[in-house]
Write an enzyme that holds these catalytic residues in place. Structure first.
Site, PDB file in Angstrom:
ATOM      1  CE  LYS A  18      -2.171  -0.400   3.862  1.00  0.00           C
ATOM      2  NZ  LYS A  18      -1.882  -1.529   4.598  1.00  0.00           N
ATOM      3  CB  ILE A  20       4.826   0.606  -3.308  1.00  0.00           C
ATOM      4  CG1 ILE A  20       5.881  -0.001  -2.372  1.00  0.00           C
ATOM      5  CG2 ILE A  20       5.399   0.857  -4.687  1.00  0.00           C
ATOM      6  CD1 ILE A  20       7.087   0.852  -2.129  1.00  0.00           C
ATOM      7  CG  ASP A  72       4.869   2.224   4.658  1.00  0.00           C
ATOM      8  OD1 ASP A  72       5.281   1.823   3.560  1.00  0.00           O
ATOM      9  OD2 ASP A  72       4.149   1.550   5.412  1.00  0.00           O
ATOM     10  CD  GLU A 142       0.523   3.049   3.561  1.00  0.00           C
ATOM     11  OE1 GLU A 142       1.516   3.771   3.323  1.00  0.00           O
ATOM     12  OE2 GLU A 142       0.622   1.852   3.880  1.00  0.00           O
ATOM     13  CB  CYS A 383      24.645   6.548  13.680  1.00  0.00           C
ATOM     14  SG  CYS A 383      24.025   7.453  15.106  1.00  0.00           S
ATOM     15  CG  LEU A 384      26.850   1.242  16.719  1.00  0.00           C
ATOM     16  CD1 LEU A 384      27.076   1.643  18.165  1.00  0.00           C
ATOM     17  CD2 LEU A 384      26.041  -0.054  16.657  1.00  0.00           C
ATOM     18  N   GLY A 385      28.299   3.113  13.703  1.00  0.00           N
ATOM     19  CA  GLY A 385      29.492   2.738  12.933  1.00  0.00           C
ATOM     20  C   GLY A 385      30.627   3.733  13.102  1.00  0.00           C
ATOM     21  NE  ARG A 466      18.607   7.446  24.724  1.00  0.00           N
ATOM     22  CZ  ARG A 466      18.103   6.437  24.039  1.00  0.00           C
ATOM     23  NH1 ARG A 466      18.907   5.556  23.471  1.00  0.00           N
ATOM     24  NH2 ARG A 466      16.805   6.285  23.939  1.00  0.00           N
ATOM     25  CG  HIS A 511      21.124   7.795  10.830  1.00  0.00           C
ATOM     26  ND1 HIS A 511      21.412   6.446  10.902  1.00  0.00           N
ATOM     27  CD2 HIS A 511      21.027   8.226  12.108  1.00  0.00           C
ATOM     28  CE1 HIS A 511      21.478   6.079  12.172  1.00  0.00           C
ATOM     29  NE2 HIS A 511      21.258   7.139  12.926  1.00  0.00           N
ATOM     30  CD  GLU A 513      21.215   5.731   7.345  1.00  0.00           C
ATOM     31  OE1 GLU A 513      22.272   6.372   7.135  1.00  0.00           O
ATOM     32  OE2 GLU A 513      20.933   5.233   8.449  1.00  0.00           O
TER      33      GLU A 513
HETATM   34  N1  GLN Z   1      23.550   3.871  20.140  1.00  0.00           N
HETATM   35  C1  GLN Z   1      24.283   4.974  19.620  1.00  0.00           C
HETATM   36  C2  GLN Z   1      23.824   6.285  20.221  1.00  0.00           C
HETATM   37  O1  GLN Z   1      22.743   6.360  20.759  1.00  0.00           O
HETATM   38  C3  GLN Z   1      24.172   5.032  18.108  1.00  0.00           C
HETATM   39  C4  GLN Z   1      22.797   5.382  17.644  1.00  0.00           C
HETATM   40  C5  GLN Z   1      22.563   5.045  16.195  1.00  0.00           C
HETATM   41  O2  GLN Z   1      23.367   4.366  15.582  1.00  0.00           O
HETATM   42  N2  GLN Z   1      21.457   5.504  15.653  1.00  0.00           N
HETATM   43  O3  GLN Z   1      24.524   7.256  20.142  1.00  0.00           O
END
Ligand code: GLN
Length: 534
Positions: A18, A20, A72, A142, A383-385, A466, A511, A513
């Protein structure tokens, strides 16, 4: 112009796409210059999807204004390239909590509060509010869930009321399934008929029916659906499974959907121009050669949990005529020294370590970062990466053996929190409502890798975290070639880090992405993919 509303409902079963259908409808209208947006009404009782596990509900998509929404909304933004607002994501939980808070404040003056008219009234208000605040010509709405669901009933009632209130300026699209019976080699229309019957029992007569099927639908069957469901034959539109969801607006338009919709809604002189879609889809089809990118996340094999990351990686691949194959790297297995998992990792042309929460699989992710750094394998941290990249560097280059993040050290065993709570957020450590969310500006240092990538010094990206890099360690990192190439405008929050000597070891606290679009890949992902080709 009188404002218009298009509602999208689903019948027979869930996961029919839906979202899409709603996205494609908005994309088609936008191509004719209509000012359009999409809103999702979800029947669940969570106040927003921010607290829902990606296991159950897929990724949490973050908007510019910090709204934490259902995946979505990601489809909506990718299809329309419109920045949506928190009001575009409404759940029963949000509506109930507002109505109940008002009751406590005495707003209802002793009256009895009921689903109809109070919950439905509040819902209707939210629909009108978004259309008004975004100053739209058309709002596509939607409705989550399936016709017949107990929880979805008030939402259907809102659609009925909207049709009543707006008359011809409100149309409804119903998405259903034509199941295929292998034994008799035919598609069946009965479930669709029953679903439409249920809709009509609720007082809603659909204007369009989208029939999903995994095989081609004979014209006769579409006519049968039209006949039994009392819909114009031209308004029964086949939605057959396609290779790429981005072909769908083109497929719908082949059936003149845009024109039929314009006619129904009295939208005059619309000229639909889907050239961008046509060129984009042609380009996608050109990508034949495969490239393997490792995704070292937490929810393995769960595409929905990393939908935007996967979409952004694929879109960057298409830019270079490459088809990206995602290889899931289970970092718990990496941690256990699983030979097969290490083999998988070594086969990847590049690695993405996406966002995440909690300490499961963290040590394995640090090993992945170490492997990439030492072997000059492209590493993109999100982020976490980015926090993982810093911890790895601290442990193995700066020799701070117990370096970690405050997040993974609940008992406070390490003194070396190279990643720590964002100072302003201290004291509010409980989960929920404490995150740095949404679009924030970031200033990029000239002469760095990311400056080359973005081509400018000021960018805006979406956040959801955080924790952040601990500035006390900044100098030690930079001295050893771990460069802080982007910060918040006041210089206090580290936003981007990179190792210039490396082929591509770049990580961001945000992010990217969420801002990548199917035919306009994000520069960071694009550059990452480029380096994996050499
Ligand atoms: N857990 C990490 C933080 O809160 C990374 C968050 C995330 O990757 N969106 O900072």
């Amino acid at each position: 112009m009188q404002r218009k509303f298009i509602f999208v409902t689903g019948g027979v079963c869930s996961s029919l796409g839906k979202g899409i259908v709603a996205s494609s409808t908005a994309a088609i209208l936008k191509s004719a210059g209509v000012k359009v947006a999409i809103q999702k009404l979800d029947p669940y009782l969570n106040v927003d999807p921010g607290t829902m596990s990606p296991f159950q509900h897929g990724e949490v998509f973050v908007l510019d204004d910090g709204g934490e929404t259902d995946l979505d909304l990601g489809h909506y933004e990718r299809f329309t390239n419109i920045s949506l607002t928190s009001g575009c994501s409404i759940s029963s939980g949000k509506i109930y909590s507002e109505v109940l808070a008002e009751e406590r404040e005495g707003k209802y003056l002793g009256g009895t509060i009921q689903v109809v008219p109070h919950i439905t009234g509040k819902l209707l208000e939210k629909v009108e509010e978004v259309a008004e605040s975004m100053d739209l010509d058309v709002l596509v709405v939607e409705i989550g869930g399936t016709v017949g669901d107990i929880e979805a009933e008030p939402f259907m009632e809102v659609l009925r009321q909207m049709k009543n209130k707006y008359g011809k300026n409100c149309v409804s699209l119903h998405t259903t399934l034509l199941p295929y019976l292998a034994a008799s080699k035919e598609l069946k229309t009965k479930p669709t008929q029953l679903s439409v019957r249920e809709l009509r029992r609720l007082g809603i007569h659909p204007d369009f029916i989208f029939c999903r099927a995994d095989v081609r639908i004979p014209k006769k069957l579409l006519e049968k659906v039209a006949y039994f469901c009392d819909v114009n034959p031209e308004c029964v539109i086949p939605a057959e499974t396609v290779k790429s969801i981005y072909e769908i607006p083109l497929k719908f338009q082949k059936h003149n959907f845009g024109d039929l919709l314009a006619k129904k809604l009295n939208l005059e002189n619309l000229v639909f121009d889907l050239d961008e879609w046509k060129n984009g889809v042609d380009k996608l089809k050109k990508a034949k050669e495969e490239i393997v990118i490792g995704l070292a996340g937490k929810y393995n094999e769960l595409d929905d949990a990393y939908l935007s990351v996967i979409e952004a990686t694929k879109s960057a691949g298409f830019y270079y005529d490459r088809k990206v194959k995602i290889e899931w790297i289970d970092t718990e297995k990496i941690e256990e020294n699983d030979v097969e998992e290490w083999e998988k990792l070594k086969n990847c042309a590049g690695i993405v370590v996406p966002g995440g929460f909690g300490s499961r699989g963290i040590e394995g992710k640090i090993l992945v970062a170490e492997y990439c750094r030492k072997n000059n394998v492209s590493y993109l941290g999100l982020c976490l990466g980015s926090q993982i990249m810093a911890i790895e560097f601290a442990r193995n280059v700066l020799n701070i053996k117990n370096a970690t993040s405050e997040e993974f050290d609940e008992e406070g065993l390490s003194k070396n929190h190279v990643i720590h709570f964002i100072p302003g957020q201290r004291g509010i450590r409980k989960k929920g409502g404490t995150m740095r969310l949404g679009a924030y500006p970031c200033v990029i240092k000239e002469g760095t890798r990311v400056y080359e990538i973005y081509g400018k010094t000021e960018i805006s990206e979406r956040h959801r975290h955080r924790y952040e890099f601990n500035n006390e360690y900044r100098e030690r990192f930079e001295k050893k070639g771990f460069i802080i190439s982007g910060t918040s405008p006041d210089g206090k929050l580290v936003e981007i880090v990179e190792i210039p000597k490396h082929k591509f070891m770049v990580a961001v606290q945000f992010h990217p992405e969420f801002l990548s679009r199917p035919f306009h890949s994000h520069p960071l992902f694009r550059n990452f993919i480029k380096t994996t080709l050499s």
